[in-house]
Every structure is written in C-alpha cells, then in structure tokens.
Design a protein around this motif. Structure first.
Motif, PDB file in Angstrom:
ATOM      1  N   ILE A  44       0.869  -1.339  -0.128  1.00 14.50           N
ATOM      2  CA  ILE A  44      -0.042  -0.153   0.013  1.00 14.50           C
ATOM      3  C   ILE A  44       0.952   1.144   0.105  1.00 14.50           C
ATOM      4  CG2 ILE A  44      -1.764   1.362   1.253  1.00 14.50           C
ATOM      5  CD1 ILE A  44      -2.520  -1.405   2.455  1.00 14.50           C
ATOM      6  N   ARG A  45       0.886   1.994  -0.973  1.00 18.48           N
ATOM      7  CA  ARG A  45       1.677   3.282  -1.176  1.00 18.48           C
ATOM      8  C   ARG A  45       0.917   4.616  -1.480  1.00 18.48           C
ATOM      9  NH1 ARG A  45       6.737   1.572  -4.951  1.00 18.48           N
ATOM     10  NH2 ARG A  45       7.199   3.783  -4.046  1.00 18.48           N
ATOM     11  N   PRO A  46       1.003   5.579  -0.903  1.00 15.68           N
ATOM     12  CA  PRO A  46       0.475   6.852  -1.261  1.00 15.68           C
ATOM     13  C   PRO A  46       0.723   7.016  -2.759  1.00 15.68           C
ATOM     14  CG  PRO A  46       1.682   6.916   1.091  1.00 15.68           C
ATOM     15  CD  PRO A  46       1.837   5.630   0.319  1.00 15.68           C
ATOM     16  N   TRP A  47      -0.037   7.661  -3.305  1.00 13.53           N
ATOM     17  CA  TRP A  47       0.021   7.998  -4.840  1.00 13.53           C
ATOM     18  C   TRP A  47      -0.455   9.343  -5.194  1.00 13.53           C
ATOM     19  CZ3 TRP A  47      -3.057   7.562  -9.211  1.00 13.53           C
ATOM     20  CH2 TRP A  47      -2.407   7.383 -10.538  1.00 13.53           C
ATOM     21  N   ASN A  48       0.392  10.104  -5.927  1.00 12.34           N
ATOM     22  CA  ASN A  48      -0.128  11.420  -6.463  1.00 12.34           C
ATOM     23  C   ASN A  48      -0.339  11.186  -8.073  1.00 12.34           C
ATOM     24  OD1 ASN A  48      -0.289  13.942  -7.138  1.00 12.34           O
ATOM     25  ND2 ASN A  48       1.729  14.573  -7.209  1.00 12.34           N
TER      26      ASN A  48
END
Length: 95
Positions: free
Chosen positions: A83-87
C-alpha cells in the motif's frame, strides 16, 4: 489521499482468481467514486497474476481496511499487498 494497492498473487493461484473474479468486480463497482482505477497485472503468457487498485482513503489504515475487504484478499489469493500513497500527476480527470 490516493493509495495504490499493489497486489501480487500467490504462485499457481489463477483458478482462485477466476473463481472470485465476479465478487471482486462487484466489490470494486460498489466502491463508487472511492475507486479511481483498477486492473490486473499479467504474466508473460497473458494470464492475470496480480492487481493494481487505486483508491481514495483518509489514511493508510483506511486503505488497508478496504484492501482486506476485497473478495480476492478474503479468498487468500494474494502473496503480498503493498500500500503506497500515490499522486496522480498526469491525465488526472479530477485535476
């Protein structure tokens, strides 16, 4: 915030994926606007071997909770879920 769920299937689990695919697709549809994009990863033979799901969540804990409700996760399909924050910087229809 957007989160990328990068899911890798367990080896030799294509049948588990196929058996649970209708419930998985329904789960994604039920997410409404919280789902931004989704689709399977493919192996060299073109068989589904994982998933990329982009969701909107308040924080990482909420993203984790959502990922654990996926029928694929409940069926034990995944070897790992990152789970990775994504822009969404390019071609974001909401920008």
């Amino acid at each position: 915030m957007l989160y990328a769920l990068i899911c890798t299937d367990k080896p030799h689990s294509l049948q588990v994926r196929l058996d649970n695919r209708p419930a998985h697709i329904e789960f994604l549809k039920d997410m409404g606007d919280g789902l931004k994009a989704a689709g399977p990863f493919l192996d060299d033979d073109g068989n589904m071997s994982g998933s990329l799901v982009i969701i909107e969540a308040a924080n990482r804990d909420e993203a984790l909770a959502i990922s654990q409700e996926d029928p694929y996760a409940k069926a034990g399909l995944f070897e790992s879920v990152e789970i990775r924050p994504w822009n969404w910087a390019v071609k974001n229809p909401e920008a």
